[in-house]
Every structure is written in structure tokens, then in C-alpha cells.
Design an enzyme around this catalytic site. Structure first.
Site, short mmCIF file in Angstrom:
data_model
loop_
_atom_site.label_atom_id
_atom_site.label_comp_id
_atom_site.label_asym_id
_atom_site.label_seq_id
_atom_site.Cartn_x
_atom_site.Cartn_y
_atom_site.Cartn_z
CB SER A 140 29.73 -18.99 0.93
OG SER A 140 29.60 -17.22 0.56
CE1 TYR A 153 32.54 -18.29 -3.96
CE2 TYR A 153 30.71 -17.12 -2.87
CZ TYR A 153 32.14 -17.89 -2.39
OH TYR A 153 33.06 -18.12 -1.67
#
Ligand code: NAD
Length: 253
Positions: A140, A153
């Protein structure tokens, strides 16, 4: 130059984790269309089965819980061969360090890092035996730059990027390993976030999610899927250990 059309992966066998939804689902569809036989490996068996039925020939589904080592061992033990592994399954947690409990941190790492490690480890003998094995990891932009309130995350996706590079170095002549860093992509993952955190102002926040990409919109899952196809095609044979952002300009600014 070959006379064959580019980006064909006819006859190869590909497995996509979290292949029943969002980026994973589109990746399954794109790899299948490019000639691969696909294995849809997902916790959600019903959705995986529905996708396999929709694709018909050369598509199978299998349930896996990537946080359970036995389940992952069983998944890869059931395969006779494998050429392509797309490590796609992942979850997020919204919170800065004060808002993140150890349980949240562990839950995110259990799937995004440990699950990805387990899938890679159990797939590896098959990928080595393939002779043209290729891994595509889905990280990501949050692994590259600060996104805000994504402590667990972003750290997990940073680990995916570092692991990609380590693997690519250790097995440079045997298995290609590359990584995609998407910006915000409009999938059920995003809709789930809106439902959970912005139930009453979903449309407004969805607009903000579009606007935070300099190009003015979220990505489409198929745009990520086509990059995954490129990465595992023969046309990308020189690509090794690459970390590629596909983010509407987010990390360029
Ligand atoms: N959507 C985005 O904006 C975005 C942006 C950057 C990166 N990503 C990454 O892309 C990947 C896919 O995201 P998405 O938006 O398509 O997600 P999604 O929620 O639409 O799909 C995730 C899939 O993973 C499966 N899954 C969840 N837990 C599992 C487990 N324990 N074992 C096996 N399967 C499991 C789910 O059943 C689901 O089918 C994730 O790694 C995510 O971090 C997404």
C-alpha cells in the site's frame, strides 16, 4: 520481438489470496482472461465458489484462513504445481499509536505480515519447481508514506515491502518477486471502512477519498489487477524486487 500478443500467461497456474473480493477478485479475472488457470483462496468460501462458477473452466476455489498455519499448509499441500502467487489478502485498522491496542496491532500483523509469510513459505517449493515462478505482493502507499492514523496498517505494509526486497535478493535467479503499492482503490474494503467509521456521512467522505488522489479519483481494482498481470508476465522478466506505486499521483507529491 515475439509475434505473440504480450502479457499472455497461458497454461500457468496462479493462486490469489483474498481472491474473492475487490483487488483480488479483479486479479483473478484478469489472470484467467490472460490464459492462466486460477485458484481463488479466500476465507469467504461462498464468494470464492461463486467467482469460480462464474469463470467456469480453469478456475477453482478453496477456503483458507491465512492466519492459521495448518490451513495454509493444507492449501498449498493440495496443489500439484504453481507458477504465480499473488499475496493480496489484507485488513486495515484505523488508529494512531494511542488508538491502537496490542490486539489490533497483532490482528493486522497476523494477516498482512504473518499470513503473507506463511503463504510465501508454503508456496515456495512449488514456485521454485516451476522454473518461472513469480510472486506479486500487494502492499500500500501506507507502507511508503504516512497516511495518518494507520499505525498498525502502515507498519505491516512496510514489512511487506521489506520482505519483497529480501526475497527478491535471496532468489534473484529463481523466483521473481515484486510489490504493488496502491493508493485508495474503490473496493468493499473501502465501503466497509465508510460503513464502520462514517455511517452518517458516507457520500461526503467517499468524495474526500476520491479527492485525496491528485488525479481526483480512487483507483479501480482492475487497474491494480493489470499491473499484477504485467508483473507476472514474461514481458516483466527484468523486473525483480520492484516496489511500484499505482496511486493517482499520491506519492509523487
Ligand atoms: N482498497 C484499497 O484502498 C487498498 C489500498 C491499498 C492497498 N490495499 C490492499 O489490497 C489488498 C486487497 O484489498 P481489497 O480492498 O481488495 O480488500 P477486500 O476487503 O475487498 O478483500 C479482501 C479479501 O481478503 C479475504 N480475507 C480476509 N481475511 C482473510 C484470511 N484470514 N484468510 C484468507 N482470506 C482473507 C476477504 O474474505 C476478502 O475476500 C489488501 O492487502 C489491502 O491492504 C487496498
Amino acid at each position: 520481438m515475439s509475434a505473440n500478443p504480450p502479457f499472455r500467461i497461458d497454461g500457468r497456474k496462479a493462486l490469489v489470496t483474498g481472491g474473492a473480493s475487490g483487488i483480488g477478485e479483479k486479479t483473478v479475472r484478469v489472470l484467467h482472461q490472460a490464459g492462466a488457470s486460477v485458484v481463488i483462496a479466500d476465507l469467504n468460501l461462498e464468494a470464492a465458489e461463486a467467482l469460480a462458477a462464474d469463470l467456469g473452466e480453469n478456475a477453482t476455489s478453496i477456503q483458507v484462513d491465512l492466519v492459521d498455519p495448518d490451513s495454509v499448509a493444507h492449501l498449498f499441500g493440495s496443489l500439484d504445481r504453481l507458477d504465480i502467487l499473488v499475496n493480496n489478502a489484507g485488513i486495515a485498522h484505523v488508529g494512531n499509536v494511542e488508538e491502537t491496542e496490542l490486539e489490533d496491532w497483532k490482528r493486522v500483523f497476523d494477516l498482512n505480515v504473518n499470513g503473507l509469510f506463511l503463504a510465501t513459505k508454503y508456496a515456495f517449493p512449488l514456485l521454485l519447481a516451476s522454473g518461472r515462478g513469480s510472486i506479486v505482493n500487494i502492499a500500500s502507499v501506507a507502507g511508503l508514506v504516512a497516511v495518518g492514523r494507520r499505525a498498525a496498517y502502515s507498519a505491516s505494509k512496510g514489512a511487506v515491502i521489506a520482505f519483497t526486497r529480501q526475497l527478491a535478493g535471496d532468489y534473484a535467479k529463481q523466483v521473481r518477486v515484486n510489490c504493488i503499492c496502491p493508493g485508495t482503490v474503490h473496493t468493499p474494503f473501502v465501503e466497509g471502512y465508510l460503513e464502520k467509521f462514517h455511517k452518517l456521512e458516507k457520500d461526503e467522505v467517499r468524495k474526500q477519498l476520491h479527492a485525496r488522489q491528485p488525479v481526483g479519483r480512487m483507483g479501480k481494482p482492475e487497474e491494480i489487477a493489470h499491473l499484477a498481470l504485467y508483473m507476472c508476465s514474461d514481458e516483466a522478466e527484468y523486473m525483480q524486487g520492484a516496489v511500484v506505486a499505482i496511486d493517482g499521483g499520491w506519492t509523487a507529491l
